[in-house]
Design a protein around this motif. Structure first.
Motif, PDB file in Angstrom:
ATOM      1  N   SER A 121      39.130  44.820  35.182  1.00  0.00           N
ATOM      2  CA  SER A 121      38.466  44.091  36.273  1.00  0.00           C
ATOM      3  C   SER A 121      38.406  42.596  36.015  1.00  0.00           C
ATOM      4  N   PRO A 122      38.027  42.151  34.810  1.00  0.00           N
ATOM      5  CA  PRO A 122      37.948  40.697  34.591  1.00  0.00           C
ATOM      6  C   PRO A 122      39.290  39.989  34.754  1.00  0.00           C
ATOM      7  N   LEU A 123      40.393  40.689  34.439  1.00  0.00           N
ATOM      8  CA  LEU A 123      41.703  40.041  34.483  1.00  0.00           C
ATOM      9  C   LEU A 123      42.484  40.370  35.752  1.00  0.00           C
ATOM     10  N   ASP A 124      42.001  41.338  36.540  1.00  0.00           N
ATOM     11  CA  ASP A 124      42.726  41.813  37.728  1.00  0.00           C
ATOM     12  C   ASP A 124      44.147  42.239  37.368  1.00  0.00           C
ATOM     13  N   ARG A 125      44.271  42.867  36.233  1.00  0.00           N
ATOM     14  CA  ARG A 125      45.578  43.315  35.765  1.00  0.00           C
ATOM     15  C   ARG A 125      45.482  44.754  35.282  1.00  0.00           C
TER      16      ARG A 125
END
Length: 493
Positions: A37-41
């Motif tokens: 979630s923090p990196l959207d990856r």
């Protein structure tokens, strides 16, 4: 939402070569990795093929039309795809996902499905796409990620004519359609070497009340445990973390490699013994305690708070997985501790399934050991886990690795980590064993010989108790007599 996906190049290239040489027209399986979630990856660690079902049939197959069967004989792989429709055993894929999820540790999850099929077959009809979407939804529902679940999964299509990898992000809802798919960038690179390792040994001691229930609201052992684990998950969510001896106060990436030791500090709670016995309808207490060893893997660019969340989630899911394993057993070897007759235990026989034990009917102490968690080397220095019952050997572990993870089982027992010296366990205790420790447990309703006594009834005083009581009474009388004599002498003077 995941916008880019990176796959572990070393592992995915091996899978690509294996599929190319297999001659299979189609294969379907699970995508194992993590969605950040923090990196959207998204990160893909491995692709695990779903094994054949109990009848030996593949989870996914191409069904040829009758018309083409009559006209043509043997067809090439690409030709077969052009005249075939796809069949997917969605329930079997979801069951495979459920069992694989048990073997994964913190930060590693079943994040979607993959399919190996020609581009012509995938474009043949919208029916194929609809089947894939429903399969993704079934996998997501079989592997929930508790309260932090992202309602998205990955669909990876490996095309062999020509060879091409495509990845789409699927947002699954109750009404999943083709519009739920979004294309995302996919590339291969080094993923596993950038992972940080976190380890935690968590000691827990839960006391869950056994309450008198009405006939319309009967709680079994599994009901009480599931509620207790769910409640403890909320408490664990507020726990503070100490990593490598330092309290986590700043949310930033971890720059040091190696195994990081994590300690969780729960907020101050009420006395669980007193709280469990404070209910007026409490008949006893279910004591569930032990240690859980947890691992979690974090990408080097993710904040350290993500590792703490993954550790907490892994602890709760480990407890739930052990309970699920016990409930999956047809019959348990647990019941009243003695070989009591049905009359003595109110109809609770030792061959009753563990998940259906009605606790407030039990008259004798009930003990149960949970499966023990062990860790097996996986990819790039990481570990997966499995759970062994007390009677199971490492051969069961090897079978699970081959059947569920499509990997070779460990041949060297020394590479298997067994940090949980003693598996979690539970025991039922009577109300008086917990609320009044000075009463003898051996004569309580759950004791060795108290099967016919009423629940919550107090025990008869022993001979030593009678002696102490009589001594106290005699002392009181002696002091009263001495005081009367002193008073009489003083008055006469």
């Amino acid at each position: 939402m995941v916008k880019a996906v990176v796959g572990e190049e070393t592992q995915l290239k091996l899978i690509e070569d294996r599929l190319s040489q297999s001659g299979l027209p189609v294969q379907l399986g699970l995508v194992v990795g993590k969605l950040s979630s923090p990196l959207d990856r998204g990160f893909v660690f491995d692709l695990v093929p779903t094994p054949p079902n109990d009848a030996g049939e593949p989870a996914c197959s191409l069904l040829e039309s009758v018309k083409d069967d009559k006209k043509k004989g043997t067809k090439s792989r690409s030709q077969a795809a052009e005249v075939s429709s796809l069949f997917i055993d969605g329930d079997w894929v979801a069951e495979h996902a459920r069992q694989v999820a048990r073997m994964l540790v913190g930060g590693v999850r079943v994040v979607g499905i993959y399919i190996w099929v020609s581009s012509d077959a995938s474009k043949n009809s919208t029916i194929m796409l609809s089947q894939l979407l429903q399969t993704i939804k079934g996998v997501a529902e079989a592997t929930p990620l508790l309260e932090t679940d992202r309602e998205e999964r990955l669909l990876i299509h490996i095309c062999y004519s020509p060879m091409r990898w495509t990845c789409r992000n699927c947002t699954w809802t109750s009404n999943i359609t083709s519009s739920s798919l979004r294309p995302c960038d996919f590339k291969m690179g080094r993923v596993l070497t950038s992972l940080q390792t976190f380890k935690c040994t968590y000691n827990f001691n839960l006391r869950l009340p056994i309450c008198h229930e009405s006939e319309s609201n009967v709680q079994t052992l599994s009901d009480v445990l599931r509620q207790g684990i769910s409640h403890h998950a909320k408490e664990l969510k507020d726990a503070k973390a100490i990593i490598d001896g330092n309290l986590v106060v700043r949310d930033e990436p971890c720059t040091f490699y190696g195994v990081h030791e994590v300690e969780l500090l729960l907020p101050f709670m009420k006395d669980s013994n007193a709280e469990a016995c404070s209910r007026k309808d409490a008949l006893g207490v279910l004591v569930f305690n032990g240690s859980v060893c947890s691992f979690a893997y974090l990408n080097s660019k993710e904040p350290i708070s993500q590792a703490v969340s993954d550790i907490k989630m892994d602890i709760i899911m480990s407890l739930q997985s052990r309970l699920d394993i016990i409930c999956d057993e047809a019959y348990g070897d647990v019941g009243p501790k003695d070989d009591a007759s049905p009359e003595a235990s109110d109809g609770i026989s030792t061959d009753k399934p563990v998940s259906q034990l009605v606790l407030h009917f039990l008259r004798k102490e009930c003990r149960l050991s949970f499966p023990r968690r062990v860790f097996v080397p996986w990819l790039g220095g990481t570990y997966i886990c499995d759970y062994l019952q007390p009677s199971e050997t490492l051969e069961v572990l090897k079978d699970h690795c081959v059947e569920l993870m499509s990997m070779e089982g460990p041949t060297d027992a020394s590479t298997i980590l067994k940090p949980e010296i003693e598996a979690p366990s539970l025991v039922t205790k009577s109300f008086w064993d917990v609320a009044a420790p000075f009463y003898s447990a051996s004569s309580s309703p759950f004791g060795r010989s108290g099967g016919d006594s009423e629940e919550g009834s107090r025990t008869e005083p022993s001979n030593s108790d009678n002696v102490r009581i009589m001594g106290a009474v005699l002392c009181i009388l002696l002091f009263m007599l001495l005081g009367f004599v002193i008073y009489a002498l003083g008055g006469s003077g």
